[in-house]
Design a protein around this motif. Structure first.
Motif, mmCIF file in Angstrom:
data_model
loop_
_atom_site.group_PDB
_atom_site.id
_atom_site.type_symbol
_atom_site.label_atom_id
_atom_site.label_comp_id
_atom_site.label_asym_id
_atom_site.label_seq_id
_atom_site.Cartn_x
_atom_site.Cartn_y
_atom_site.Cartn_z
ATOM 1 N N THR A 137 0.958 -1.188 -0.064
ATOM 2 C CA THR A 137 -0.093 -0.138 0.125
ATOM 3 C C THR A 137 0.836 1.225 0.094
ATOM 4 N N ASP A 138 0.267 2.371 -0.112
ATOM 5 C CA ASP A 138 0.899 3.608 -0.007
ATOM 6 C C ASP A 138 1.739 3.728 1.279
ATOM 7 N N LEU A 139 0.921 3.381 2.406
ATOM 8 C CA LEU A 139 1.309 3.561 3.697
ATOM 9 C C LEU A 139 2.537 2.634 3.667
ATOM 10 N N GLY A 140 2.570 1.075 3.149
ATOM 11 C CA GLY A 140 3.679 0.332 3.159
ATOM 12 C C GLY A 140 4.839 0.907 2.457
ATOM 13 N N ARG A 141 4.814 1.764 1.411
ATOM 14 C CA ARG A 141 5.695 2.283 0.799
ATOM 15 C C ARG A 141 6.418 3.166 1.768
ATOM 16 N N GLN A 142 5.691 4.057 2.285
ATOM 17 C CA GLN A 142 6.347 4.856 3.344
ATOM 18 C C GLN A 142 6.860 4.276 4.404
ATOM 19 N N ARG A 143 6.436 3.318 4.837
ATOM 20 C CA ARG A 143 7.189 2.475 6.054
ATOM 21 C C ARG A 143 8.189 1.810 5.403
ATOM 22 N N LEU A 144 8.623 1.486 4.189
ATOM 23 C CA LEU A 144 9.669 0.848 3.636
ATOM 24 C C LEU A 144 10.700 2.058 3.486
ATOM 25 N N ASN A 145 10.388 3.258 2.852
ATOM 26 C CA ASN A 145 11.325 4.334 3.088
ATOM 27 C C ASN A 145 11.899 4.658 4.318
ATOM 28 N N THR A 146 11.151 4.459 5.456
ATOM 29 C CA THR A 146 11.545 4.804 6.636
ATOM 30 C C THR A 146 12.505 3.567 7.320
ATOM 31 N N ILE A 147 12.174 2.398 6.920
ATOM 32 C CA ILE A 147 13.162 1.448 7.289
ATOM 33 C C ILE A 147 14.399 1.447 6.543
ATOM 34 N N VAL A 148 14.412 1.897 5.207
ATOM 35 C CA VAL A 148 15.540 1.944 4.523
ATOM 36 C C VAL A 148 16.460 3.220 5.192
ATOM 37 N N ASN A 149 15.776 4.116 5.507
ATOM 38 C CA ASN A 149 16.602 5.544 5.940
ATOM 39 C C ASN A 149 17.335 5.143 7.243
ATOM 40 N N GLU A 150 16.398 4.398 8.356
ATOM 41 C CA GLU A 150 17.014 4.154 9.511
ATOM 42 C C GLU A 150 17.965 2.966 9.296
ATOM 43 N N TRP A 151 17.866 2.069 8.328
ATOM 44 C CA TRP A 151 19.009 1.026 8.081
ATOM 45 C C TRP A 151 20.348 1.771 7.517
ATOM 46 N N HIS A 152 20.130 2.799 7.062
ATOM 47 C CA HIS A 152 21.388 3.383 6.063
ATOM 48 C C HIS A 152 21.986 3.976 7.398
ATOM 49 N N ASP A 153 21.429 4.800 8.404
ATOM 50 C CA ASP A 153 21.932 5.384 9.434
ATOM 51 C C ASP A 153 22.690 4.234 10.353
#
Length: 106
Positions: free
Chosen positions: A74-90
Motif C-alpha cells: 500500500t502507499d502506507l507500506g511504501r512510506q514504511r519501507l522508506n522509513t526502514i531504509v533510511n533507518e537502516w542506512h543510518d
C-alpha cells in the motif's frame, strides 16, 4: 550467518520484495529465503502484522483450481519501507564507523 535479523529489518525485506510486483505467499517466502535463512513459519506472522498495520493488502486469484493469496504494497507500506531504509542506512553507517574505529587501535 550467526547474526539475528531484527523483526523491523525482516519487515523491510518483505516490503521491499513487494515494491515492484504483487506476490503470493509461497513466491514471497522463496524470494526472502533466497537471501536469508529463515523458515516459512517466520514469514507468515510478519505478513499478518504488515497487513494489520495497513502496509499490505491481499487479494485472492484462482490458480489450477485453488486460490492464491497475493500480497500488495500500500502507499502506507511504501512510506514504511522508506522509513526502514533510511533507518537502516543510518544504523549501517554507525556500525561501520564503530567497527572501523575499533580496528584502528590494533
Amino acid at each position: 550467518m550467526a547474526i539475528q535479523i531484527s523483526s523491523e529489518i525482516l519487515e523491510g525485506v518483505v516490503l521491499s520484495a513487494l515494491k515492484y510486483d504483487d506476490l503470493y505467499g509461497y513466491a514471497l517466502t522463496q524470494q526472502v529465503q533466497s537471501v536469508f535463512d529463515i523458515s516459512e513459519s517466520t514469514i507468515y506472522p510478519v505478513l499478518r502484522r504488515l497487513k494489520k498495520n495497513k502496509y499490505l493488502t491481499t487479494y485472492d486469484q484462482p490458480y489450477q483450481g485453488r486460490n492464491r493469496r497475493y500480497y500488495q504494497l500500500t502507499d502506507l507500506g511504501r512510506q514504511r519501507l522508506n522509513t526502514i531504509v533510511n533507518e537502516w542506512h543510518d544504523f549501517y553507517q554507525k556500525v561501520n564507523q564503530a567497527l572501523e574505529d575499533d580496528n584502528k587501535d590494533d
